[in-house]
Scaffold this active site. Structure first.
Site, PDB file in Angstrom:
ATOM      1  N   ASP A 311       0.694  -1.336   0.111  1.00 36.07           N
ATOM      2  CA  ASP A 311      -0.038  -0.038  -0.085  1.00 36.07           C
ATOM      3  C   ASP A 311       0.990   1.225   0.035  1.00 36.07           C
ATOM      4  O   ASP A 311       1.805   1.145   0.878  1.00 36.07           O
ATOM      5  CB  ASP A 311      -0.870  -0.080   1.296  1.00 36.07           C
ATOM      6  CG  ASP A 311      -1.869   1.241   1.387  1.00 36.07           C
ATOM      7  OD1 ASP A 311      -2.689   1.370   0.603  1.00 36.07           O
ATOM      8  OD2 ASP A 311      -1.427   2.170   2.175  1.00 36.07           O
ATOM      9  N   ASP A 313       0.984   5.096   0.878  1.00 39.17           N
ATOM     10  CA  ASP A 313       0.206   6.116   1.595  1.00 39.17           C
ATOM     11  C   ASP A 313       1.135   7.399   1.360  1.00 39.17           C
ATOM     12  O   ASP A 313       1.961   7.909   2.449  1.00 39.17           O
ATOM     13  CB  ASP A 313       0.178   6.082   3.122  1.00 39.17           C
ATOM     14  CG  ASP A 313      -0.829   6.465   3.992  1.00 39.17           C
ATOM     15  OD1 ASP A 313      -0.925   7.851   3.411  1.00 39.17           O
ATOM     16  OD2 ASP A 313      -1.337   6.049   4.851  1.00 39.17           O
ATOM     17  N   GLU A 315       1.678  11.073   1.318  1.00 39.00           N
ATOM     18  CA  GLU A 315       1.015  12.479   1.547  1.00 39.00           C
ATOM     19  C   GLU A 315       1.955  13.735   1.527  1.00 39.00           C
ATOM     20  O   GLU A 315       2.537  13.994   2.227  1.00 39.00           O
ATOM     21  CB  GLU A 315       0.419  12.252   3.107  1.00 39.00           C
ATOM     22  CG  GLU A 315      -0.351  11.137   3.414  1.00 39.00           C
ATOM     23  CD  GLU A 315      -0.833  10.957   4.699  1.00 39.00           C
ATOM     24  OE1 GLU A 315      -0.815  11.961   5.486  1.00 39.00           O
ATOM     25  OE2 GLU A 315      -0.898   9.691   5.151  1.00 39.00           O
ATOM     26  N   TYR A 383     -11.263  11.980   6.572  1.00 41.67           N
ATOM     27  CA  TYR A 383     -11.266  12.380   8.117  1.00 41.67           C
ATOM     28  C   TYR A 383     -10.218  13.535   8.203  1.00 41.67           C
ATOM     29  O   TYR A 383      -9.359  13.704   7.308  1.00 41.67           O
ATOM     30  CB  TYR A 383     -10.936  11.188   8.919  1.00 41.67           C
ATOM     31  CG  TYR A 383     -10.028  10.163   8.349  1.00 41.67           C
ATOM     32  CD1 TYR A 383      -8.800  10.316   8.514  1.00 41.67           C
ATOM     33  CD2 TYR A 383     -10.397   8.884   7.979  1.00 41.67           C
ATOM     34  CE1 TYR A 383      -7.711   9.239   7.801  1.00 41.67           C
ATOM     35  CE2 TYR A 383      -9.689   7.853   7.297  1.00 41.67           C
ATOM     36  CZ  TYR A 383      -8.342   8.150   7.400  1.00 41.67           C
ATOM     37  OH  TYR A 383      -7.344   7.396   6.937  1.00 41.67           O
TER      38      TYR A 383
END
Length: 541
Positions: A311, A313, A315, A383
């Site tokens: 995965d 991620d 950012e 979120y």
């Protein structure tokens, strides 16, 4: 979307009703087999029930067949670990073909989600005998199979240790949860807790967070937590202690054991996160070399069987997070393409991405749609839209499902992100909705409704401005809802977070939008009996 240090740091009442204490024939050995229906949770419009078959006899129970009625207003909508069929309000549950026998003194659990409030079953029988302990045993061996309602797993589970769960993927929907490697320290949350909370039965995938990307290469995040920490028998998933000379310990070995007990579970190694995304900029300069390093690490022979894929991620690509990236709109697509080429078609390749749906925002900065063909799914992190990183407020729910009058920033809501990604060509069934198992809060607040001013971050157990759901549900129970999520003011502190009820609404949205399921950050924020993950699984149906 700023997420502060979320990734740098980091039940309802159970009512048991015994409904069966059944004498068994000599084919099962002397003693009794009992069946216990337990209300795991009840949110009014639905409920989750756990059913446990316990072998109190002196011989292995090789088959079981439970029949019961449900009172009016209660129906079963989905079940796992048993083949369940119905005629009206009469239900038949039988052992799945993959499930082994129940040894003397052992138990086997299955479960179901139902509509309406929880009600205890009626007229229950097990293997043809009265559930109340009738004296007439079955005269013939009960049938072992009925037409299954779902396709059983194609890979038989190992016999040692015996599998305790193997639920089908409900409706093809994914339930994906993060396990934070650092949770084994101050939080004292270990892989075993995934099993004891009942969460393993409800998850389809676990994201292990995080591996590092420093230098544009995949590398170990915390070797002690990952594969060196020795587990005692009490803290181990299967009750077997680590030895000093075994080749793999730590969370990796515990995940291996968890998968053996739950053959349906897949584990994906997640790289990056808020703290370790800086290395993706260098990775984008040579995606093939990055993919090579990641493959060699994920497929290391010591733990290759633990992980089912990788995965990303990041950012954020071509935007700013803890650091800023200027690699251009194609960088993410190129990195994903290289990973897919290296890992092959059978591995899982996924990504957690920004959920900034504003015009010209982070979704617009990157060609996410161009990468989707090489991804199994995308996880917009719906979120952390608002929080005490804006110390003076205004107070706002950190995970609004929709926009609302007075929202501090247009496009900062789940629906805006989902609609933007869909409009760019990302298929709905490759999008998962994000849920936070924590709240964000301010202090110095005088206004109960959203939109009030504040003086700073509310106190939190591990980090100011952030608190787990399992704490907030007791210390600051939700008193209001807005935009599909909950909030509460307790003294001068103001918190927003999701509850089982608001999660149920978000799962209805996910179903209506045709999304592929849901994911959440992270497992240790839930209650010890998995309230929130139960709401996700129950809501997806």
């Amino acid at each position: 979307m700023k997420r502060s240090l979320r990734r740098a740091l980091w039940a309802g009442a159970v009512v048991a009703v015994t409904v069966a204490a059944v004498p068994v024939t000599t084919a099962f050995g002397a003693g009794t087999v009992t069946t216990t229906f337990t209300k795991a949770q009840d949110w009014g419009t639905g409920h989750e029930t756990r059913v446990t078959v316990t072998n109190g006899s002196s011989a292995t129970v090789t088959t079981w067949r439970i029949e019961f009625d449900l009172p009016s207003g209660t129906t079963i909508s989905s079940a796992w670990d048993a083949d369940v069929t119905s005629s009206g309000n009469h239900y038949l549950a039988v052992k799945k073909s993959w499930a082994g026998g129940i040894a003397p003194g052992a138990s086997f659990s299955w479960g179901y989600n139902g509509s309406g409030a929880y009600k205890a079953p009626l007229n229950c029988t097990i293997n043809g005998a009265a559930c109340g302990g009738g004296t007439t045993p079955p005269t013939t061996t009960p049938p072992t199979t009925t037409p299954p309602t779902t396709t059983p797993p194609t890979t038989p589970p190992p016999t040692t240790p015996p599998p305790t769960t193997n639920p089908p993927n409900p409706g093809g929907k994914k339930v994906v949860g993060y396990f934070a490697e650092w949770g084994v320290y101050g939080r004292n949350y270990h892989v075993k807790n995934i099993q004891t909370s009942g969460s393993a039965a409800k998850l389809t995938h676990i994201l292990y967070a995080f591996g590092n990307t420093t230098g544009g290469r995949c590398s170990i995040g915390d070797s002690y937590a990952d594969y060196e920490k020795a587990y005692t028998a009490a803290d181990s998933v299967d009750g077997v202690a680590d030895t000093w000379d075994q080749p793999l310990r730590g969370s990796f070995n515990q995940l291996r054991k968890l998968k053996q007990m739950n053959p349906h579970l897949k584990v994906i190694w997640s790289f990056g996160g808020w703290t370790w995304s800086g290395g993706f900029t260098q990775a984008a300069q040579n995606p093939a070399a990055f993919a090579e390093s990641c493959y060699n690490l994920v497929e290391d022979p010591r733990w290759a069987d633990v992980f089912d894929g990788i995965d990303v991620d990041w950012e954020y690509p071509n935007a700013c997070g803890l650091t800023c990236d200027t690699s251009g709109p194609n960088a993410f697509k190129n990195v994903i393409s290289a990973l897919r080429s290296k890992f092959g078609s059978s591995a899982l390749v996924t990504a957690a991405i920004t959920a900034d749906g504003s015009n010209g925002g982070k979704i617009d900065a990157t060609d996410y749609a161009g990468a989707i063909g090489n991804l199994n799914w995308l996880m917009p992190m719906t979120y952390d839209y608002f929080g005490a990183f804006a110390a003076q407020g205004p107070t706002a729910p950190h995970s609004p499902l929709t926009s609302y009058t007075g929202i501090p920033q247009q496009g900062f809501n789940s629906d805006a992100a989902i609609q933007k990604l869909k409009s760019k060509g990302v298929p709905a069934n490759k999008l998962l909705l994000g849920i936070g198992f924590y709240g964000r809060g301010w202090t110095g607040v005088t206004q109960a409704a959203p939109g009030g001013s504040a003086t700073g971050a509310a106190p939190g157990t591990y980090e100011a401005g952030i608190e787990d759901y399992k704490v907030l549900k007791n210390t600051c129970p939700a008193t209001g809802t807005i935009a599909g999520t909950a909030y509460a003011k307790c003294g001068s502190n103001w918190w927003s977070y999701d509850t089982p009820s608001t999660i149920n609404g978000k799962m209805t949205y996910a179903n209506n939008q045709g999304l592929g399921g849901a994911f959440f950050w992270e497992l240790s924020g839930d209650t010890s009996n998995g309230e929130l993950i139960g709401a996700i699984k129950g809501g997806l149906g």
